[in-house]
Design a protein around this motif. Structure first.
Motif, PDB file in Angstrom:
ATOM      1  N   ASN A  69      56.992 108.081 -35.184  1.00  0.00           N
ATOM      2  CA  ASN A  69      58.084 107.461 -35.936  1.00  0.00           C
ATOM      3  C   ASN A  69      57.568 106.195 -36.605  1.00  0.00           C
ATOM      4  N   GLN A  71      59.179 104.162 -38.712  1.00  0.00           N
ATOM      5  CA  GLN A  71      60.218 103.238 -39.179  1.00  0.00           C
ATOM      6  C   GLN A  71      60.882 102.511 -38.018  1.00  0.00           C
ATOM      7  N   ARG A  72      61.751 101.579 -38.368  1.00  0.00           N
ATOM      8  CA  ARG A  72      62.344 100.708 -37.352  1.00  0.00           C
ATOM      9  C   ARG A  72      63.392 101.422 -36.515  1.00  0.00           C
ATOM     10  N   GLU A  73      64.211 102.267 -37.136  1.00  0.00           N
ATOM     11  CA  GLU A  73      65.275 102.949 -36.412  1.00  0.00           C
ATOM     12  C   GLU A  73      64.729 104.079 -35.545  1.00  0.00           C
ATOM     13  N   ASP A  74      65.417 104.365 -34.429  1.00  0.00           N
ATOM     14  CA  ASP A  74      65.024 105.465 -33.563  1.00  0.00           C
ATOM     15  C   ASP A  74      65.230 106.799 -34.277  1.00  0.00           C
ATOM     16  N   GLY A  98      61.145 105.638 -30.497  1.00  0.00           N
ATOM     17  CA  GLY A  98      61.312 104.304 -31.047  1.00  0.00           C
ATOM     18  C   GLY A  98      60.254 104.026 -32.103  1.00  0.00           C
ATOM     19  N   ARG A  99      60.270 102.835 -32.617  1.00  0.00           N
ATOM     20  CA  ARG A  99      59.341 102.483 -33.681  1.00  0.00           C
ATOM     21  C   ARG A  99      57.891 102.613 -33.215  1.00  0.00           C
ATOM     22  N   LEU A 100      57.110 103.395 -33.982  1.00  0.00           N
ATOM     23  CA  LEU A 100      55.687 103.626 -33.749  1.00  0.00           C
ATOM     24  C   LEU A 100      55.398 104.395 -32.463  1.00  0.00           C
ATOM     25  N   PRO A 210      51.363 102.933 -41.194  1.00  0.00           N
ATOM     26  CA  PRO A 210      52.589 102.131 -41.305  1.00  0.00           C
ATOM     27  C   PRO A 210      52.245 100.669 -41.546  1.00  0.00           C
ATOM     28  N   SER A 212      53.174  97.977 -40.312  1.00  0.00           N
ATOM     29  CA  SER A 212      52.998  97.148 -39.118  1.00  0.00           C
ATOM     30  C   SER A 212      51.648  97.371 -38.445  1.00  0.00           C
TER      31      SER A 212
END
Length: 393
Positions: A69, A71-74, A98-100, A210, A212
């Protein structure tokens, strides 16, 4: 008086922490109340509810898909399709990511060798991420046979061509000072090409991460760490003198080339692991021709030094053996961060050694860096790497 001085020393050190503490409080406030600030200037559209397919492994009667994942949202995995047909699946990991966070989708499926596959992973919101496999090929698993095979490939790609290039050493010993300067400048040209090539490869790979995890900061970290590490090593080898020469410079060149060959091994191992056998075989042949010139780059600084066969063999292993490690990592490991970082390390090492070679040419070449021999050799080194690189591209 001494007590006041000591108190003053402690006081200014504590005061130095004040900006850091205030910054931490400001960041915490933005994190907790940032949505209210954003609402004042307008709302942002919801992010695309998609997954990153990081790796697909094909085993007998089974397909394994590593998803993450970004993105920030689950995100919740709801269903899986193979060639547009919904199939049963299980998860080696959580269903809600969850994120990453990552999870492996395990699909019992009797795939047909050499046939294409289209794998889709659908989230609970109905958004599907599709990954196409051009030709289904059994994914190699760790084993003695596979490790031996990648060992031989790494030797052919890294150690053998570098050792062949070192055979030019007797000829270089008979060259005049002007020709030797040209060959040293050729070494700088070779390393410049390798460094720039590795830098662009690192930037291209980090662009697929990503934000981040990636970003130019990851590449900058690798380049800076490698360049500073090579500078420290150069200072230790030369015992504080400015500029390396002889075997010390040859060793630095070999290390810089070795880090780059690690990246080449990664590319080969990954191509074989993902079933791109023709690409892998093509890379092996191309890199073998490409890397012969690297042996010349190592031999040039050692022309005026006494070198034993044992030391030449050690230089060949330092420059070429990392290709073996690269093939193993590329074939059996999955890490999106390490790959661009390795290429960034290669770029920093190669470009720092260019500086060392440039200092050597400036000290020893007739006419210094401005001589026609130095300029011609440098351009010839870049041209040689470009010409042999055409076999790979």
């Amino acid at each position: 008086m001494e007590a006041r001085t000591a108190a003053g020393e402690v006081g200014w050190r504590l005061w130095a922490l004040v900006p850091i503490l205030l910054l931490a409080l400001a960041v915490a406030a933005v994190v907790s109340q940032g949505d209210r600030v954003v609402d004042l200037v307008g709302g942002a559209p919801p992010p695309a509810d998609e997954l990153d397919v990081r790796r697909v492994e094909l085993r007998q009667g089974e397909i394994r898909v590593l998803v993450r994942n970004p993105q920030r949202e689950d995100v919740t995995i709801a269903s899986v399709t193979v060639d547009d047909a919904i199939v049963p699946f299980s998860l080696d990991g959580p269903a809600t990511l969850g994120r990453l966070r990552s999870s492996t989708v395990v699909v019992p499926y009797d795939w047909v060798p050499d046939e294409p596959l289209s794998i889709g992973v659908t989230t609970s919101t109905g958004i599907q991420t599709v990954h196409d496999v051009p030709a289904a090929v059994l994914t190699p698993e760790p084993g003695a046979r596979g490790f031996l095979g990648y060992l031989l490939i790494g030797l052919l790609v890294g150690v053998v061509p570098v050792a062949l290039g070192l055979l030019w050493l007797p000829s270089l010993r008979r060259a005049g000072s002007a020709w030797l300067a040209a060959f040293m400048a050729l070494t700088a040209g070779l390393l410049t090409f390798l460094g720039v090539e590795a830098l662009f490869e690192a930037l291209e790979l980090q662009a697929g991460l990503p934000p981040s995890l990636g970003g130019p900061g990851l590449v900058l970290l690798g380049v800076a760490a490698s360049a500073l590490g090579m500078t420290f090593l150069s200072m230790r080898l030369t015992k504080g003198r400015v500029g390396a020469s002889g075997l010390a410079l040859a060793l630095l060149v070999a290390i810089g080339i070795g880090v780059h060959n690690l990246g080449e091994g990664l590319a080969i191992g990954t191509s074989f692991a993902t079933g791109e056998l023709q690409l892998g075989a093509f890379l092996v042949i191309g890199f073998m021709v490409h890397n012969v010139t690297e042996g010349l780059a190592i031999a040039a600084p050692a022309t005026r030094a006494r070198v034993t066969l044992v030391r030449l063999a050690a230089l060949a292993l330092i420059a070429g053996a990392p290709a073996i490690l690269g093939t193993w990592v590329g074939a059996y490991a999955t890490n999106d961060v390490l790959t661009p970082l390795f290429f960034a390390l290669a770029a920093g090492a190669a470009l720092q050694v260019v500086v060392e070679v440039g200092r050597y040419v400036a000290r020893t070449a007739p006419g210094g860096l401005r001589s026609g021999w130095a300029v011609g050799g440098y351009l010839a080194g870049i041209a040689a790497m470009w010409a042999t690189g055409l076999l790979i591209g």
